[in-house]
Design a protein around this motif. Structure first.
Motif, short mmCIF file in Angstrom:
data_model
loop_
_atom_site.label_atom_id
_atom_site.label_comp_id
_atom_site.label_asym_id
_atom_site.label_seq_id
_atom_site.Cartn_x
_atom_site.Cartn_y
_atom_site.Cartn_z
N PHE A 129 0.83 -1.21 0.00
CA PHE A 129 0.00 0.00 0.00
C PHE A 129 0.87 1.26 0.00
O PHE A 129 0.63 2.19 -0.76
CB PHE A 129 -0.93 0.01 1.21
N ASN A 130 1.87 1.30 0.87
CA ASN A 130 2.75 2.47 0.93
C ASN A 130 3.52 2.65 -0.37
O ASN A 130 3.69 3.78 -0.84
CB ASN A 130 3.71 2.34 2.12
N ASP A 131 3.96 1.56 -0.97
CA ASP A 131 4.64 1.62 -2.26
C ASP A 131 3.71 2.12 -3.37
O ASP A 131 4.17 2.70 -4.36
CB ASP A 131 5.19 0.24 -2.64
N SER A 132 2.40 1.91 -3.17
CA SER A 132 1.39 2.39 -4.13
C SER A 132 0.91 3.80 -3.80
O SER A 132 -0.11 4.25 -4.32
CB SER A 132 0.20 1.43 -4.13
N ASN A 133 1.65 4.48 -2.91
CA ASN A 133 1.31 5.85 -2.49
C ASN A 133 -0.06 5.93 -1.81
O ASN A 133 -0.80 6.90 -1.97
CB ASN A 133 1.36 6.82 -3.68
N LEU A 134 -0.36 4.88 -1.05
CA LEU A 134 -1.55 4.87 -0.21
C LEU A 134 -1.04 4.78 1.24
O LEU A 134 -0.73 3.69 1.73
CB LEU A 134 -2.45 3.67 -0.54
N PRO A 135 -0.91 5.91 1.95
CA PRO A 135 -0.29 5.91 3.28
C PRO A 135 -1.01 4.96 4.24
O PRO A 135 -2.22 5.06 4.44
CB PRO A 135 -0.44 7.37 3.74
N THR A 136 -0.25 4.04 4.81
CA THR A 136 -0.83 2.95 5.60
C THR A 136 0.08 2.61 6.76
O THR A 136 1.30 2.69 6.66
CB THR A 136 -1.01 1.70 4.70
N ARG A 137 -0.53 2.23 7.89
CA ARG A 137 0.20 1.74 9.04
C ARG A 137 -0.43 0.43 9.52
O ARG A 137 -1.66 0.31 9.53
CB ARG A 137 0.21 2.76 10.17
N ALA A 138 0.42 -0.50 9.93
CA ALA A 138 -0.06 -1.78 10.47
C ALA A 138 0.08 -1.79 11.98
O ALA A 138 1.08 -1.31 12.52
CB ALA A 138 0.72 -2.93 9.85
N LEU A 139 -0.91 -2.36 12.64
CA LEU A 139 -0.91 -2.51 14.10
C LEU A 139 -1.29 -3.94 14.45
O LEU A 139 -2.05 -4.58 13.72
CB LEU A 139 -1.91 -1.53 14.74
N SER A 140 -0.78 -4.43 15.56
CA SER A 140 -1.08 -5.79 16.01
C SER A 140 -1.74 -5.77 17.37
O SER A 140 -1.29 -5.07 18.28
CB SER A 140 0.21 -6.61 16.08
N THR A 141 -2.79 -6.58 17.52
CA THR A 141 -3.44 -6.70 18.83
C THR A 141 -2.61 -7.54 19.78
O THR A 141 -2.88 -7.57 20.98
CB THR A 141 -4.85 -7.31 18.69
N VAL A 142 -1.59 -8.24 19.25
CA VAL A 142 -0.65 -9.01 20.06
C VAL A 142 0.67 -8.25 20.08
O VAL A 142 1.14 -7.78 19.04
CB VAL A 142 -0.45 -10.42 19.49
N GLU A 143 1.28 -8.13 21.24
CA GLU A 143 2.52 -7.37 21.34
C GLU A 143 3.68 -8.11 20.68
O GLU A 143 4.05 -9.21 21.09
CB GLU A 143 2.85 -7.09 22.81
N ILE A 144 4.23 -7.50 19.62
CA ILE A 144 5.39 -8.06 18.93
C ILE A 144 6.13 -6.89 18.30
O ILE A 144 6.26 -6.73 17.10
CB ILE A 144 4.96 -9.14 17.91
N ASN A 145 6.62 -6.01 19.18
CA ASN A 145 7.06 -4.68 18.78
C ASN A 145 8.26 -4.65 17.85
O ASN A 145 8.50 -3.64 17.17
CB ASN A 145 7.37 -3.84 20.03
N GLN A 146 9.03 -5.72 17.78
CA GLN A 146 10.16 -5.72 16.86
C GLN A 146 9.68 -5.73 15.41
O GLN A 146 10.38 -5.25 14.51
CB GLN A 146 11.06 -6.93 17.12
#
Length: 234
Positions: free
Chosen positions: A88-105
């Motif tokens: 999505f970001n490569d397609s110039n659609l600003p996007t962020r991913a989040l996880s409901t499980v903690e895996i911060n790395q």
């Protein structure tokens, strides 16, 4: 127009024409389907499945405990979220991913405040790992997230163009509904387009669910505008 949309994408759709895994071409197609909705002013939150890699229910047994199997299924959704966000970001659609499980790395942890902050900055938000708990499908997680994020509607994209009285891929005489009640979906065992627990949650909280074909051009944008697309469950 519907302002904030929860879009449910299955892992199976992300495999595209492959037998499994992730298809970047399909992901780019989805980005281009979402873009017009964003340009119209919609805010998009995505709950992503993981069936293109593995479903928890498929691997229970032979020494694998149910909780472990469901956890592995959640990790499948995490892989999809990371890959989809990059495309999505490569397609110039600003996007962020989040996880409901903690895996911060690998990925930032989901919090309501963080998700809202991204939305307010004009970004698509993709949420991985369902509810973060076993025994709950990503369909149910999608409805739960839609309620938490105060979405106006849920759009679930599928391989068919709506809800039918029976499986249209098996029965040529299946009849499509333009509109159907929550109650009728819940009580008809032949309608399996969405997890019954998810539909029950939608009914309890009066949130409309739109079922439509992912691969019909403009379906997502039209549904976001409030146009008649696929089947609406309300």
């Amino acid at each position: 127009m519907t302002k904030r949309i929860l879009l449910k994408l299955s892992g199976e759709q992300l495999q595209g024409d492959f037998s499994s895994g992730f298809d970047p071409k399909r992901a780019k197609w989805i980005a281009e389907q979402i873009r017009p909705a964003i340009e119209d002013g919609a805010e998009i939150v995505i709950m992503v499945g993981g069936g293109n890699y593995v479903r928890g229910n498929q691997i229970i047994g032979h020494g694998i405990q149910p909780v472990s199997a469901h956890n592995i299924g959640m990790l499948s959704t995490l892989m999809n979220a990371i890959a989809l966000t990059d495309v999505f970001n490569d397609s110039n659609l600003p996007t962020r991913a989040l996880s409901t499980v903690e895996i911060n790395q690998f990925i930032d942890q989901y919090t309501f405040r963080r998700a809202i902050s991204h939305i307010q900055k004009g970004r698509v938000v993709i949420v991985a790992c369902g509810t973060g708990r076993p025994f709950l499908t990503t369909d149910t997680a999608a409805l739960n997230l839609a309620l938490e994020m105060q979405c106006n509607a849920v759009i679930k994209t599928t391989k068919v163009d709506g809800v039918y009285d029976k499986d249209p891929t098996k029965f040529s005489n299946a009849t499509k509904f333009d509109q159907i009640s929550y109650h009728d979906v819940l009580t008809n065992p032949d309608i399996t387009v969405m997890d019954k627990a998810a539909i029950g949650l939608a009914m309890e909280e009066h949130i409309p669910v739109i079922i439509c074909d992912l691969l019909i051009d403009s379906n997502i944008a039209r549904a976001a505008r409030g146009e008649a697309v696929g089947t609406i469950i309300n």
